[in-house]
Design a protein around this motif. Structure first.
Motif, PDB file in Angstrom:
ATOM      1  N   ILE A 140      42.802  23.387  95.113  1.00  0.00           N
ATOM      2  CA  ILE A 140      42.695  22.134  94.369  1.00  0.00           C
ATOM      3  C   ILE A 140      42.084  21.050  95.259  1.00  0.00           C
ATOM      4  O   ILE A 140      41.222  20.281  94.829  1.00  0.00           O
ATOM      5  N   ASP A 141      42.526  21.001  96.518  1.00  0.00           N
ATOM      6  CA  ASP A 141      42.013  19.987  97.445  1.00  0.00           C
ATOM      7  C   ASP A 141      40.524  20.173  97.727  1.00  0.00           C
ATOM      8  O   ASP A 141      39.822  19.209  98.053  1.00  0.00           O
ATOM      9  N   GLU A 142      40.049  21.421  97.621  1.00  0.00           N
ATOM     10  CA  GLU A 142      38.630  21.689  97.868  1.00  0.00           C
ATOM     11  C   GLU A 142      37.740  21.084  96.783  1.00  0.00           C
ATOM     12  O   GLU A 142      36.548  20.860  97.005  1.00  0.00           O
ATOM     13  N   LEU A 143      38.327  20.832  95.624  1.00  0.00           N
ATOM     14  CA  LEU A 143      37.558  20.245  94.527  1.00  0.00           C
ATOM     15  C   LEU A 143      37.532  18.734  94.740  1.00  0.00           C
ATOM     16  O   LEU A 143      38.453  18.014  94.377  1.00  0.00           O
ATOM     17  N   ARG A 144      36.469  18.251  95.338  1.00  0.00           N
ATOM     18  CA  ARG A 144      36.427  16.859  95.787  1.00  0.00           C
ATOM     19  C   ARG A 144      36.336  15.856  94.634  1.00  0.00           C
ATOM     20  O   ARG A 144      36.901  14.774  94.698  1.00  0.00           O
ATOM     21  N   ASP A 145      35.587  16.196  93.582  1.00  0.00           N
ATOM     22  CA  ASP A 145      35.361  15.225  92.517  1.00  0.00           C
ATOM     23  C   ASP A 145      35.522  15.881  91.147  1.00  0.00           C
ATOM     24  O   ASP A 145      34.539  16.135  90.449  1.00  0.00           O
ATOM     25  N   PRO A 146      36.778  16.159  90.739  1.00  0.00           N
ATOM     26  CA  PRO A 146      36.979  16.820  89.446  1.00  0.00           C
ATOM     27  C   PRO A 146      36.477  15.988  88.274  1.00  0.00           C
ATOM     28  O   PRO A 146      36.094  16.532  87.241  1.00  0.00           O
ATOM     29  N   ASP A 147      36.460  14.656  88.438  1.00  0.00           N
ATOM     30  CA  ASP A 147      36.009  13.796  87.337  1.00  0.00           C
ATOM     31  C   ASP A 147      34.518  13.956  87.066  1.00  0.00           C
ATOM     32  O   ASP A 147      34.035  13.607  85.994  1.00  0.00           O
ATOM     33  N   GLY A 148      33.792  14.492  88.055  1.00  0.00           N
ATOM     34  CA  GLY A 148      32.354  14.648  87.874  1.00  0.00           C
ATOM     35  C   GLY A 148      31.954  15.981  87.279  1.00  0.00           C
ATOM     36  O   GLY A 148      30.758  16.247  87.102  1.00  0.00           O
ATOM     37  N   LEU A 149      32.932  16.835  86.948  1.00  0.00           N
ATOM     38  CA  LEU A 149      32.623  18.161  86.415  1.00  0.00           C
ATOM     39  C   LEU A 149      32.583  18.152  84.893  1.00  0.00           C
ATOM     40  O   LEU A 149      33.345  17.442  84.237  1.00  0.00           O
ATOM     41  N   SER A 150      31.704  18.974  84.353  1.00  0.00           N
ATOM     42  CA  SER A 150      31.633  19.147  82.900  1.00  0.00           C
ATOM     43  C   SER A 150      32.748  20.077  82.440  1.00  0.00           C
ATOM     44  O   SER A 150      33.419  20.719  83.259  1.00  0.00           O
ATOM     45  N   GLY A 151      32.920  20.183  81.121  1.00  0.00           N
ATOM     46  CA  GLY A 151      33.921  21.096  80.573  1.00  0.00           C
ATOM     47  C   GLY A 151      33.738  22.526  81.044  1.00  0.00           C
ATOM     48  O   GLY A 151      34.692  23.156  81.526  1.00  0.00           O
ATOM     49  N   PRO A 152      32.518  23.097  80.935  1.00  0.00           N
ATOM     50  CA  PRO A 152      32.307  24.472  81.411  1.00  0.00           C
ATOM     51  C   PRO A 152      32.580  24.636  82.905  1.00  0.00           C
ATOM     52  O   PRO A 152      33.132  25.651  83.327  1.00  0.00           O
ATOM     53  N   GLN A 153      32.206  23.625  83.710  1.00  0.00           N
ATOM     54  CA  GLN A 153      32.472  23.706  85.147  1.00  0.00           C
ATOM     55  C   GLN A 153      33.971  23.682  85.435  1.00  0.00           C
ATOM     56  O   GLN A 153      34.459  24.417  86.295  1.00  0.00           O
ATOM     57  N   LEU A 154      34.692  22.845  84.709  1.00  0.00           N
ATOM     58  CA  LEU A 154      36.141  22.790  84.887  1.00  0.00           C
ATOM     59  C   LEU A 154      36.795  24.105  84.461  1.00  0.00           C
ATOM     60  O   LEU A 154      37.752  24.560  85.087  1.00  0.00           O
ATOM     61  N   ARG A 155      36.279  24.725  83.409  1.00  0.00           N
ATOM     62  CA  ARG A 155      36.848  26.004  82.979  1.00  0.00           C
ATOM     63  C   ARG A 155      36.600  27.082  84.028  1.00  0.00           C
ATOM     64  O   ARG A 155      37.469  27.921  84.281  1.00  0.00           O
ATOM     65  N   ARG A 156      35.419  27.062  84.654  1.00  0.00           N
ATOM     66  CA  ARG A 156      35.155  28.033  85.724  1.00  0.00           C
ATOM     67  C   ARG A 156      36.108  27.823  86.895  1.00  0.00           C
ATOM     68  O   ARG A 156      36.620  28.786  87.477  1.00  0.00           O
ATOM     69  N   PHE A 157      36.338  26.551  87.227  1.00  0.00           N
ATOM     70  CA  PHE A 157      37.279  26.270  88.314  1.00  0.00           C
ATOM     71  C   PHE A 157      38.692  26.705  87.925  1.00  0.00           C
ATOM     72  O   PHE A 157      39.438  27.239  88.751  1.00  0.00           O
ATOM     73  N   ALA A 158      39.059  26.492  86.656  1.00  0.00           N
ATOM     74  CA  ALA A 158      40.379  26.912  86.181  1.00  0.00           C
ATOM     75  C   ALA A 158      40.552  28.422  86.339  1.00  0.00           C
ATOM     76  O   ALA A 158      41.611  28.899  86.767  1.00  0.00           O
ATOM     77  N   VAL A 159      39.510  29.177  86.005  1.00  0.00           N
ATOM     78  CA  VAL A 159      39.574  30.635  86.151  1.00  0.00           C
ATOM     79  C   VAL A 159      39.745  31.014  87.620  1.00  0.00           C
ATOM     80  O   VAL A 159      40.563  31.882  87.965  1.00  0.00           O
ATOM     81  N   GLU A 160      38.993  30.369  88.507  1.00  0.00           N
ATOM     82  CA  GLU A 160      39.109  30.662  89.939  1.00  0.00           C
ATOM     83  C   GLU A 160      40.520  30.370  90.437  1.00  0.00           C
ATOM     84  O   GLU A 160      41.102  31.142  91.207  1.00  0.00           O
ATOM     85  N   LEU A 161      41.080  29.253  89.989  1.00  0.00           N
ATOM     86  CA  LEU A 161      42.415  28.858  90.431  1.00  0.00           C
ATOM     87  C   LEU A 161      43.472  29.827  89.907  1.00  0.00           C
ATOM     88  O   LEU A 161      44.315  30.325  90.665  1.00  0.00           O
ATOM     89  N   LEU A 162      43.422  30.120  88.624  1.00  0.00           N
ATOM     90  CA  LEU A 162      44.425  30.994  88.020  1.00  0.00           C
ATOM     91  C   LEU A 162      44.292  32.438  88.500  1.00  0.00           C
ATOM     92  O   LEU A 162      45.266  33.197  88.473  1.00  0.00           O
ATOM     93  N   SER A 163      43.107  32.806  88.971  1.00  0.00           N
ATOM     94  CA  SER A 163      42.913  34.155  89.508  1.00  0.00           C
ATOM     95  C   SER A 163      43.764  34.402  90.743  1.00  0.00           C
ATOM     96  O   SER A 163      44.036  35.558  91.102  1.00  0.00           O
ATOM     97  N   GLU A 164      44.202  33.324  91.401  1.00  0.00           N
ATOM     98  CA  GLU A 164      45.072  33.477  92.565  1.00  0.00           C
ATOM     99  C   GLU A 164      46.426  34.074  92.180  1.00  0.00           C
ATOM    100  O   GLU A 164      47.153  34.570  93.037  1.00  0.00           O
ATOM    101  N   LEU A 165      46.762  34.035  90.897  1.00  0.00           N
ATOM    102  CA  LEU A 165      48.048  34.553  90.434  1.00  0.00           C
ATOM    103  C   LEU A 165      47.961  35.999  89.963  1.00  0.00           C
ATOM    104  O   LEU A 165      48.962  36.566  89.521  1.00  0.00           O
ATOM    105  N   LEU A 166      46.778  36.588  90.060  1.00  0.00           N
ATOM    106  CA  LEU A 166      46.580  37.956  89.582  1.00  0.00           C
ATOM    107  C   LEU A 166      46.268  38.898  90.746  1.00  0.00           C
ATOM    108  O   LEU A 166      45.698  38.478  91.758  1.00  0.00           O
TER     109      LEU A 166
END
Length: 208
Positions: free
Chosen positions: A76-102
């Motif tokens: 999460i800390d690596e994502l410097r500017d979440p406010d600057g991301l589009s919906g698709p970019q945020l969804r890709r980041f969400a997948v990367e983050l949640l993949s840590e639980l699999l």
């Protein structure tokens, strides 16, 4: 002069030994004797750092939960500017983050395997129940935060309720993790990742 031993470092070594035994043989076989043998210590040394099996199990589960939590926070800390991301970019980041639980690689497979064993043991072991409950709540909180952020950025399909989608996505993660650990011949890592990505993508507006 007697050799100085870092108590916390030695406790972590013992926990790492317990985790290796649990991954290889199952948590039920991670006795103090088995853990001592794995750590190449005598059982008296293990008892010096842990009063008994109960304390060792609690410390090991706490270590696992903290380890995964710290890694998620770093992502999460690596994502410097979440406010600057589009919906698709945020969804890709969400997948990367949640993949840590699999269990998508050897490290995560070992972690998820042990957490599954701990969660199962907690059903009948009151000493582990509070930590198992904390882990379940923390997963839902993380998923809710991600979906709330997606919703505020226009990354969720109109009409979706964050609370409902939190339960759906959390249940999906639990199901993928349990099945991939218990029946890897039925559900492999690649399929896990594909299913998670498809689910998160389906949450987005059609225009994306």
């Amino acid at each position: 002069m007697p050799k100085q031993v870092d108590r916390e470092a030695r406790r972590r070594e013992v926990v790492d030994a317990l985790l290796r035994v649990a991954v290889r043989d199952g948590l039920q076989r991670a006795s103090l004797r088995a853990v001592a043998d794995e750590a190449r210590l005598n059982i008296g040394s293990v008892r010096h750092y842990f009063a008994g099996q109960e304390e060792l199990m609690r410390f090991a589960m706490r270590s696992m939960v903290d380890r995964v939590g710290d890694r998620l926070q770093r992502r999460i800390d690596e994502l410097r500017d979440p406010d600057g991301l589009s919906g698709p970019q945020l969804r890709r980041f969400a997948v990367e983050l949640l993949s840590e639980l699999l269990p998508l690689d050897d490290r995560r497979r070992a972690e998820v395997t042990v957490l599954v064993d701990f969660s199962t043991a907690a059903r009948t072991d009151p000493t582990l129940d509070s930590l198992a409950h904390e882990t379940a709540v923390a997963t839902r909180t993380l998923v809710r935060r991600i979906l709330t952020r997606l919703d505020s950025a226009g990354g969720l399909r109109p009409g979706l309720r964050v609370e409902t989608e939190t339960e759906r996505l959390t249940s999906l993660l639990d199901g993928l993790a349990f099945t991939a650990v218990l029946r890897p011949e039925v559900l492999d890592a690649e399929t896990c990742a594909t299913v998670l990505r498809a689910h998160v993508d389906d949450l987005g507006p059609a225009a994306d």
